[in-house]
Scaffold this active site. Structure first.
Site, PDB file in Angstrom:
ATOM      1  N   LYS A   1       0.922  -1.261  -0.206  1.00 49.45           N
ATOM      2  CA  LYS A   1      -0.038   0.102  -0.036  1.00 49.45           C
ATOM      3  C   LYS A   1       0.955   1.333   0.072  1.00 49.45           C
ATOM      4  CE  LYS A   1      -4.212  -1.476   0.288  1.00 49.45           C
ATOM      5  NZ  LYS A   1      -5.295  -1.040  -0.872  1.00 49.45           N
TER       6      LYS A   1
ATOM      7  N   SER B   1       1.257  -9.916  -0.654  1.00 52.54           N
ATOM      8  CA  SER B   1       0.908  -8.500  -0.556  1.00 52.54           C
ATOM      9  C   SER B   1       1.114  -7.872   0.694  1.00 52.54           C
ATOM     10  CB  SER B   1      -0.429  -8.432  -1.259  1.00 52.54           C
ATOM     11  OG  SER B   1      -1.481  -9.027  -0.244  1.00 52.54           O
TER      12      SER B   1
END
Length: 401
Positions: free
Chosen positions: A51, A301
């Site tokens: 992110k 991720s």
């Protein structure tokens, strides 16, 4: 839609400020799937997830007026940390609205990066609505988690790095709102149109799969999943169109399989992911994707996990592999009886992980003890040996699931 120049510019923006995460080969899983398997380690990115990339790129395009007025966003986890971290680097005031149930560890992480946390609402959607309205009221810029072209171009740098380093046949990517897979698929297909990009969702947080089937944006089945990082109610209009154009297929996996994949990554690769980060491997373990004789990159991720959840996942995985068993006994309350149980357990090479005595259970007869043993054991064969020995002792017991 973004352009490949946007991706290259995003790469320049984050160069030297964020990590170029490694692409690590796994012999264990390559042998298991008869493929050439690599993991893209976004778990090693600053703030512990991908992110930060999108947030850094978005902040680079803010005007001086927008920076002066500050930014606001809503998130229960990784996006919050990414925005707070980027805001700190750009010296911009950041307000992060988080649902009231958010764990203290996540709140502390955001605050450690300089973010101002407001707890509001019982869900992400309620926190999101509050943040949007507050942003309008205070003149703050709202930072979207995924449905933003600048954010997507930041996530696309992962796809470019994978193609530069490996040029695989298949890339497997988690899907929440779709920003990550939109960016990766665009960058990858721009560099090699033949690469297959496959997304993975939780079968409960399946908004992208359902939307593609319906041909319009629709809600997920449920947000009741351990993979909270991808439990997004609706895909964005931008990400929906990009996924339709660039993603080859999407599969879903259940929570038990996600948890087991997380455990296997920890056990065999010595890397810790959050549940959302483990969905790609879960899809392979459940034969949802055929990668035989293929060169495969799986995106891990993020690695920001609740440690209480992790302990539960490890416990359940050991049960799944017949390496942990719980046995509940009702034994006469006489001296020397418990040692017979202990000796039986020890004789098969097992170890008592936990023992509990509860003589107040309502179904325990007067004059008896209720004992619960949690036993760590080698395999199913040893479990059968232990049960055979216990049966010979003649004591009443139950296997507790």
């Amino acid at each position: 839609m973004i352009t490949f120049d946007d991706v290259k510019n995003a790469e320049k923006i984050i160069d030297g400020r964020l990590h170029r995460t490694p692409l690590v080969h796994s012999k264990t899983f390559s042998d298991m799937f008869n493929a050439d398997v690599y993991f893209k380690m976004e778990i090693f990115q600053k703030t512990g997830s991908f992110k930060s990339r999108g947030a850094f790129v978005k902040f680079a395009y803010l005007t001086e007026e927008e920076k002066k007025n500050g930014v606001i966003t809503a998130s229960a986890g990784n996006h919050a940390q990414g925005v707070a971290f980027a805001a700190n680097a750009y010296n911009v005031r950041a307000t992060i609205v988080m649902p009231e149930f958010t764990t203290p560890a996540k709140i502390n992480a955001v605050e450690s990066y300089g973010g101002h946390v407001i707890l509001k609402g019982s869900s992400y959607d309620e926190a999101h609505d509050y943040a949007v309205n507050l942003g309008v009221e205070k003149g703050m810029t709202f930072i979207e988690a995924y449905n933003d072209e600048k954010v997507i171009s930041g996530q696309a740098t992962i796809g470019k790095e994978i193609m530069d380093d490996l040029n695989p046949d298949v890339i497997i990517v988690p899907i929440g709102g779709g920003g990550l897979i939109s960016g990766i698929s665009f960058a990858a297909k721009s560099m090699n149109p033949n690469v297959r990009v496959i997304g993975v969702e939780s079968e409960k947080a399946d908004s992208m799969v359902k939307s593609l089937k319906e041909g319009r944006i629709v809600s997920y089945t449920s947000n009741d999943t351990i993979a909270d990082g991808i439990a997004v109610k609706y895909p964005g209009n931008i990400t929906f169109e990009m996924v339709k154009k660039y993603v080859d297929n999407i599969v879903t996996v259940n929570d038990e399989d996600i948890a087991y994949a997380l455990f296997k990554l920890l056990e065999r690769e010595k890397v810790l992911t959050e549940p959302s980060g483990a969905v790609g491997l879960a899809a392979l373990l459940e034969n949802k994707i055929d990668v035989k004789n293929k060169k495969v990159a799986i995106v891990l991720s993020g690695g920001n996990i609740n440690f209480l959840l992790l302990s539960n996942i490890i416990y359940r995985a050991l049960e799944r592999e017949d390496k942990l068993i719980r046995l509940e006994f009702k034994l006469p309350d006489h001296p020397g009886i418990m040692i017979k149980i202990v000796n039986a357990i020890s004789s098969v090479g097992a170890n008592i992980y936990h023992a509990e005595v509860d003589n107040l259970k309502k179904n325990t007869p007067i004059g008896y003890q209720n004992l619960l043993f949690t036993v760590n054991i080698v395999d199913k064969k040893r479990i059968n040996e232990l049960l055979e020995k216990l049966n010979k002792l003649g004591f009443e017991y139950n296997i507790v699931n």
